[in-house]
Design a protein around this motif. Structure first.
Motif, PDB file in Angstrom:
ATOM      1  N   ALA A 135     -17.557  47.683 -33.986  1.00  0.00           N
ATOM      2  CA  ALA A 135     -18.289  47.223 -32.809  1.00  0.00           C
ATOM      3  C   ALA A 135     -19.759  47.553 -32.955  1.00  0.00           C
ATOM      4  CB  ALA A 135     -17.714  47.871 -31.552  1.00  0.00           C
ATOM      5  N   GLY A 136     -20.616  46.600 -32.642  1.00  0.00           N
ATOM      6  CA  GLY A 136     -22.059  46.814 -32.702  1.00  0.00           C
ATOM      7  C   GLY A 136     -22.660  46.703 -34.087  1.00  0.00           C
ATOM      8  N   ALA A 137     -21.845  46.412 -35.094  1.00  0.00           N
ATOM      9  CA  ALA A 137     -22.373  46.293 -36.459  1.00  0.00           C
ATOM     10  C   ALA A 137     -23.309  45.097 -36.565  1.00  0.00           C
ATOM     11  CB  ALA A 137     -21.220  46.135 -37.456  1.00  0.00           C
ATOM     12  N   VAL A 138     -24.353  45.245 -37.348  1.00  0.00           N
ATOM     13  CA  VAL A 138     -25.305  44.171 -37.595  1.00  0.00           C
ATOM     14  C   VAL A 138     -25.417  43.982 -39.105  1.00  0.00           C
ATOM     15  CG1 VAL A 138     -27.708  43.433 -37.384  1.00  0.00           C
ATOM     16  CG2 VAL A 138     -26.616  44.662 -35.500  1.00  0.00           C
ATOM     17  N   CYS A 139     -25.301  42.755 -39.549  1.00  0.00           N
ATOM     18  CA  CYS A 139     -25.440  42.438 -40.965  1.00  0.00           C
ATOM     19  C   CYS A 139     -26.733  41.659 -41.157  1.00  0.00           C
ATOM     20  CB  CYS A 139     -24.253  41.595 -41.441  1.00  0.00           C
ATOM     21  SG  CYS A 139     -24.410  41.050 -43.150  1.00  0.00           S
ATOM     22  N   SER A 140     -27.563  42.107 -42.060  1.00  0.00           N
ATOM     23  CA  SER A 140     -28.842  41.442 -42.319  1.00  0.00           C
ATOM     24  C   SER A 140     -28.830  40.613 -43.593  1.00  0.00           C
ATOM     25  CB  SER A 140     -29.956  42.488 -42.404  1.00  0.00           C
ATOM     26  OG  SER A 140     -30.062  43.183 -41.188  1.00  0.00           O
ATOM     27  N   GLU A 141     -27.660  40.471 -44.200  1.00  0.00           N
ATOM     28  CA  GLU A 141     -27.546  39.691 -45.432  1.00  0.00           C
ATOM     29  C   GLU A 141     -27.648  38.198 -45.143  1.00  0.00           C
ATOM     30  OE1 GLU A 141     -27.344  41.156 -48.459  1.00  0.00           O
ATOM     31  OE2 GLU A 141     -27.469  43.059 -47.381  1.00  0.00           O
ATOM     32  N   ILE A 142     -28.119  37.450 -46.118  1.00  0.00           N
ATOM     33  CA  ILE A 142     -28.177  36.004 -45.984  1.00  0.00           C
ATOM     34  C   ILE A 142     -26.782  35.445 -46.204  1.00  0.00           C
ATOM     35  CG2 ILE A 142     -29.072  33.884 -47.001  1.00  0.00           C
ATOM     36  CD1 ILE A 142     -31.601  35.476 -47.727  1.00  0.00           C
ATOM     37  N   ALA A 143     -26.360  34.583 -45.315  1.00  0.00           N
ATOM     38  CA  ALA A 143     -25.050  33.940 -45.428  1.00  0.00           C
ATOM     39  C   ALA A 143     -25.168  32.534 -44.873  1.00  0.00           C
ATOM     40  CB  ALA A 143     -24.002  34.730 -44.656  1.00  0.00           C
ATOM     41  N   ALA A 144     -24.165  31.740 -45.113  1.00  0.00           N
ATOM     42  CA  ALA A 144     -24.151  30.371 -44.597  1.00  0.00           C
ATOM     43  C   ALA A 144     -22.731  30.024 -44.184  1.00  0.00           C
ATOM     44  CB  ALA A 144     -24.640  29.406 -45.681  1.00  0.00           C
ATOM     45  N   THR A 145     -22.583  28.993 -43.369  1.00  0.00           N
ATOM     46  CA  THR A 145     -21.244  28.618 -42.940  1.00  0.00           C
ATOM     47  C   THR A 145     -20.366  28.245 -44.122  1.00  0.00           C
ATOM     48  OG1 THR A 145     -22.035  26.372 -42.488  1.00  0.00           O
ATOM     49  CG2 THR A 145     -21.922  27.887 -40.624  1.00  0.00           C
ATOM     50  N   ILE A 146     -20.967  27.862 -45.241  1.00  0.00           N
ATOM     51  CA  ILE A 146     -20.199  27.555 -46.441  1.00  0.00           C
ATOM     52  C   ILE A 146     -19.452  28.800 -46.936  1.00  0.00           C
ATOM     53  CG2 ILE A 146     -22.028  28.037 -48.114  1.00  0.00           C
ATOM     54  CD1 ILE A 146     -21.110  25.487 -49.598  1.00  0.00           C
ATOM     55  N   ASP A 147     -19.901  29.990 -46.541  1.00  0.00           N
ATOM     56  CA  ASP A 147     -19.257  31.243 -46.929  1.00  0.00           C
ATOM     57  C   ASP A 147     -17.996  31.543 -46.118  1.00  0.00           C
ATOM     58  OD1 ASP A 147     -21.300  31.900 -48.810  1.00  0.00           O
ATOM     59  OD2 ASP A 147     -22.560  32.592 -47.157  1.00  0.00           O
ATOM     60  N   VAL A 148     -17.822  30.878 -44.971  1.00  0.00           N
ATOM     61  CA  VAL A 148     -16.717  31.209 -44.079  1.00  0.00           C
ATOM     62  C   VAL A 148     -15.358  30.862 -44.696  1.00  0.00           C
ATOM     63  CG1 VAL A 148     -15.676  30.758 -41.816  1.00  0.00           C
ATOM     64  CG2 VAL A 148     -18.147  31.058 -42.003  1.00  0.00           C
ATOM     65  N   LEU A 149     -15.188  29.674 -45.229  1.00  0.00           N
ATOM     66  CA  LEU A 149     -13.887  29.269 -45.774  1.00  0.00           C
ATOM     67  C   LEU A 149     -13.413  30.191 -46.899  1.00  0.00           C
ATOM     68  CD1 LEU A 149     -11.421  27.460 -45.972  1.00  0.00           C
ATOM     69  CD2 LEU A 149     -12.766  25.934 -47.422  1.00  0.00           C
ATOM     70  N   PRO A 150     -14.217  30.444 -47.951  1.00  0.00           N
ATOM     71  CA  PRO A 150     -13.715  31.338 -48.996  1.00  0.00           C
ATOM     72  C   PRO A 150     -13.462  32.760 -48.511  1.00  0.00           C
ATOM     73  CG  PRO A 150     -15.963  30.624 -49.489  1.00  0.00           C
ATOM     74  CD  PRO A 150     -15.509  29.861 -48.291  1.00  0.00           C
ATOM     75  N   THR A 151     -14.247  33.224 -47.551  1.00  0.00           N
ATOM     76  CA  THR A 151     -14.041  34.563 -47.008  1.00  0.00           C
ATOM     77  C   THR A 151     -12.709  34.641 -46.279  1.00  0.00           C
ATOM     78  OG1 THR A 151     -16.419  34.922 -46.799  1.00  0.00           O
ATOM     79  CG2 THR A 151     -14.989  36.324 -45.457  1.00  0.00           C
ATOM     80  N   LEU A 152     -12.442  33.661 -45.411  1.00  0.00           N
ATOM     81  CA  LEU A 152     -11.180  33.664 -44.678  1.00  0.00           C
ATOM     82  C   LEU A 152      -9.993  33.440 -45.611  1.00  0.00           C
ATOM     83  CD1 LEU A 152     -12.183  31.733 -41.439  1.00  0.00           C
ATOM     84  CD2 LEU A 152     -11.965  34.204 -41.781  1.00  0.00           C
ATOM     85  N   ALA A 153     -10.165  32.624 -46.623  1.00  0.00           N
ATOM     86  CA  ALA A 153      -9.081  32.409 -47.604  1.00  0.00           C
ATOM     87  C   ALA A 153      -8.744  33.726 -48.299  1.00  0.00           C
ATOM     88  CB  ALA A 153      -9.485  31.355 -48.615  1.00  0.00           C
ATOM     89  N   LYS A 154      -9.767  34.485 -48.692  1.00  0.00           N
ATOM     90  CA  LYS A 154      -9.537  35.769 -49.358  1.00  0.00           C
ATOM     91  C   LYS A 154      -8.856  36.746 -48.407  1.00  0.00           C
ATOM     92  CE  LYS A 154     -11.653  39.390 -52.075  1.00  0.00           C
ATOM     93  NZ  LYS A 154     -12.830  39.873 -52.762  1.00  0.00           N
ATOM     94  N   LEU A 155      -9.302  36.791 -47.154  1.00  0.00           N
ATOM     95  CA  LEU A 155      -8.681  37.680 -46.164  1.00  0.00           C
ATOM     96  C   LEU A 155      -7.214  37.324 -45.953  1.00  0.00           C
ATOM     97  CD1 LEU A 155     -11.542  37.871 -43.527  1.00  0.00           C
ATOM     98  CD2 LEU A 155     -10.708  39.744 -44.955  1.00  0.00           C
ATOM     99  N   GLY A 156      -6.876  36.045 -46.108  1.00  0.00           N
ATOM    100  CA  GLY A 156      -5.510  35.590 -45.946  1.00  0.00           C
ATOM    101  C   GLY A 156      -4.682  35.689 -47.218  1.00  0.00           C
ATOM    102  N   GLY A 157      -5.254  36.260 -48.274  1.00  0.00           N
ATOM    103  CA  GLY A 157      -4.532  36.444 -49.516  1.00  0.00           C
ATOM    104  C   GLY A 157      -4.696  35.306 -50.516  1.00  0.00           C
ATOM    105  N   GLY A 158      -5.536  34.337 -50.205  1.00  0.00           N
ATOM    106  CA  GLY A 158      -5.765  33.211 -51.117  1.00  0.00           C
ATOM    107  C   GLY A 158      -6.779  33.550 -52.188  1.00  0.00           C
ATOM    108  N   GLN A 159      -6.898  32.639 -53.129  1.00  0.00           N
ATOM    109  CA  GLN A 159      -7.862  32.832 -54.222  1.00  0.00           C
ATOM    110  C   GLN A 159      -9.099  32.003 -53.971  1.00  0.00           C
ATOM    111  OE1 GLN A 159      -5.929  32.088 -57.944  1.00  0.00           O
ATOM    112  NE2 GLN A 159      -4.328  33.584 -57.560  1.00  0.00           N
TER     113      GLN A 159
END
Length: 89
Positions: A65-89
């Protein structure tokens, strides 16, 4: 209401809630297109106000809670991130 429902259904441990928008304000709509202040730019521009968007994530026990991330990211990063969290490659 969404978070309350997730809690009621006991899905908190398996759920990430991600709220974000697409690129910047609408330039063509003038004053009705929103605001990117204090940033300059709008959709279709390469100014920071056309590229930067809000992103809020909720995942108790996984995102502090309250964490702030200052890294550059894009919505294109969401799909591979969620796939990895779900156990995908």
């Amino acid at each position: 209401r969404i978070l309350d429902t997730i809690r009621e259904l006991e899905l908190v441990d398996n759920t990430y809630v991600i709220y974000l928008s697409d690129n910047g304000r609408w330039f063509k709509k003038g004053d009705r297109g929103g605001s990117a202040l204090p940033l300059r730019g709008a959709k279709t521009s390469t100014w920071e106000g056309g590229l930067r968007v809000p992103c809020i994530m909720w995942a108790p026990g996984r995102i502090p809670a309250g964490a702030v991330c200052s890294e550059i990211a894009a919505t294109i990063d969401v799909l591979p991130t969620l796939a990895k969290l779900g156990g995908g490659q």
